[in-house]
Write a protein that holds these residues in place. Structure first.
Motif, PDB file in Angstrom:
ATOM      1  N   LEU A 272       1.040  -1.097   0.045  1.00 52.11           N
ATOM      2  CA  LEU A 272      -0.118  -0.098  -0.002  1.00 52.11           C
ATOM      3  C   LEU A 272       0.971   1.213   0.116  1.00 52.11           C
ATOM      4  O   LEU A 272       1.632   1.315   1.000  1.00 52.11           O
ATOM      5  N   ASP A 273       0.822   2.213  -1.011  1.00 50.75           N
ATOM      6  CA  ASP A 273       1.588   3.143  -1.115  1.00 50.75           C
ATOM      7  C   ASP A 273       0.534   4.500  -0.742  1.00 50.75           C
ATOM      8  O   ASP A 273      -0.502   4.554  -1.484  1.00 50.75           O
ATOM      9  N   ILE A 274       1.017   5.255   0.141  1.00 49.88           N
ATOM     10  CA  ILE A 274       0.108   6.564   0.482  1.00 49.88           C
ATOM     11  C   ILE A 274       0.878   7.904   0.253  1.00 49.88           C
ATOM     12  O   ILE A 274       2.125   7.729   0.609  1.00 49.88           O
ATOM     13  N   ALA A 275       0.154   8.702  -0.016  1.00 51.47           N
ATOM     14  CA  ALA A 275       0.851   9.997  -0.186  1.00 51.47           C
ATOM     15  C   ALA A 275       0.145  11.144   0.245  1.00 51.47           C
ATOM     16  O   ALA A 275      -1.264  11.013   0.216  1.00 51.47           O
ATOM     17  N   ARG A 276       0.716  12.571   0.696  1.00 54.52           N
ATOM     18  CA  ARG A 276      -0.061  13.249   1.215  1.00 54.52           C
ATOM     19  C   ARG A 276      -0.791  14.205   0.340  1.00 54.52           C
ATOM     20  O   ARG A 276      -0.353  14.112  -1.016  1.00 54.52           O
TER      21      ARG A 276
END
Length: 435
Positions: free
Chosen positions: A145-149
């Protein structure tokens, strides 16, 4: 780990020609893959890790088998929710500290034999990618899972909250989300008005891991009067821990706090699991001469560094080669460059610490007369992403050094010198990161 992120960012232009192709990012989407055949045994989570990248935070779960999953993004509070079938995760219900975009995460059992992973973020966030890598190269299936602001306005514009469902077959290569969007299934009404972002979290105190050499069935050097190196190193490690924690500026962990045997590589693993910012291994050598005495400090030699880098670049070692970065999917050139640059940077930091240590400790204790800063291939110094030094506090073959190291007053003095060194190192490091 900020040093490693800076290294990766600087490599952008260099690696553009060799970087692996990446599909366009689609927030709140997952790869649509065929459902696997029925699984008889309950799937378990074997390991979880967070990694920092220049533009995102990555969460990786290592599983015993592939599973279907659904990802959704929510506000009030900001969080990403991963719904799973009945999955076992021993100890997973404990709230785990985050890093980067992730404030914390926890695992929950659900009614009806389902499970849920809740990833709380430190502000509005978007899902860049979520996919499952099938077993390959000796690794179990891994959920990524890749999360960014994102901004509150962009987050609000993505309403209503949407989720997509995916599964993965263990017989296929990992499939990243295709450019064409999968069908979006609304699972909630429009988001409430965005709330102001949370205050930035207070940076954690640096983690210093102190390693008392030897222990248990391994007494180390046997000195004058029958004193054991393992006892001297443990007593000094406890004193240094007391002073560091007493300063209120550091978190401290000992690789051992009693007379037990720990393998050399396990000592490094303990420090890396603790996300150590500095690793210090304490020893007290013995040689044939009673006249040789004084303190010296070792860092990793270039030759040993080259051998270690070659080993870390092997495919079976890449997943854990650098803390916070899974290089198992990178090609040989990219992996080798990243490992080599990280290792060289770490060695420079280690040498900087050693020079500072000799400057401060030389005011408190006697140094060996010839080259007190030395280099060698000690196994405890080989972590490529963790500044490390081995401190030889004196020689147990010297009656004078044995007498000093056996006294609490001398260990207290030596501890004060080490604390001043550590203060100077992190003051320098903070300035270096800001410049």
């Amino acid at each position: 780990m900020p040093r490693l992120l800076a290294i990766v960012a600087a490599l952008g232009a260099l690696l553009g020609a060799v970087a692996l192709p990446c599909a366009p990012a689609q927030a709140q989407t997952t790869a649509a893959l065929p459902f696997p055949p029925p699984v008889q045994e309950r799937v378990s989570v074997l390991n979880a890790r967070l990694g920092l990248h220049p533009d995102k935070t990555r969460l990786v779960l290592e599983l015993t088998d592939s599973v279907p999953f659904t990802v959704s993004v929510h506000g009030s509070p900001y969080r990403v929710v991963i719904d799973l079938p009945d999955v076992s995760w021993p100890g997973g219900n404990t709230v785990m500290a985050g890093k980067g975009v992730v404030a914390r995460y926890r695992f929950e059992g659900r009614d009806g034999g389902a499970s849920r992973l809740v990833v709380e973020t430190d502000g509005p966030a978007r899902v860049v990618e979520s996919y499952l890598i099938p077993p390959r190269d000796g690794f179990k299936p891994r959920f990524v899972l890749d999360i960014a602001r994102t901004t509150p306005a962009q987050f609000a514009a993505s309403a209503p909250v949407a989720a997509t469902t995916a599964t993965a077959s263990v017989s296929r290569e990992a499939v990243r989300p295709p450019a064409k969007r999968d069908p979006i299934v609304p699972v909630a009404a429009a988001l409430p008005p965005p709330v102001p972002p949370r205050a930035a979290p207070v940076p954690e105190k640096p983690m210093v891991v102190v390693d008392p050499g030897h222990g248990g069935v391994d007494p180390g050097a046997v000195g004058v009067g029958g004193v054991y190196e393992k006892d001297i190193t443990l007593a000094m490690a406890r004193e240094l821990k007391r002073q560091l924690e007493g300063s209120g500026r550091y978190r401290v962990r000992l690789t051992r706090d009693k007379d037990v045997f720990i393998r050399l590589r396990d000592r490094v693993a303990i420090a890396r699991e603790a996300n150590a910012d500095l690793f210090l291994s304490l020893h007290a050598d013995s040689i044939g001469s009673a006249n040789m005495r004084g303190l010296s400090i070792y860092t990793l030699s270039d030759r040993a560094s080259d051998r270690e880098a070659e080993m870390l670049a092997a495919k079976e070692n890449r997943a854990d080669a650098l803390a916070g970065m899974d290089l198992s999917s990178e090609n040989d050139l990219v992996a080798s460059i990243l490992i080599d640059l990280a290792q060289r940077d770490t060695m420079n930091h280690s040498k900087r610490f050693a020079n500072m240590a000799l400057e401060h400790l030389g005011r408190e204790v006697k140094l060996i007369p010839n080259k007190p800063h030395r280099q060698a291939g000690f196994a405890v110094l080989t972590a490529p992403d963790m500044p490390s030094a081995l401190v030889e506090m004196g020689y147990l073959s010297s009656p004078q050094d044995v007498s000093l190291l056996s006294k609490s007053a001398h260990r207290e003095k030596l501890g004060r010198g080490m604390v001043r060194t550590i203060d100077a190192y992190f003051k320098w490091l903070t300035g270096a990161q800001k410049s």
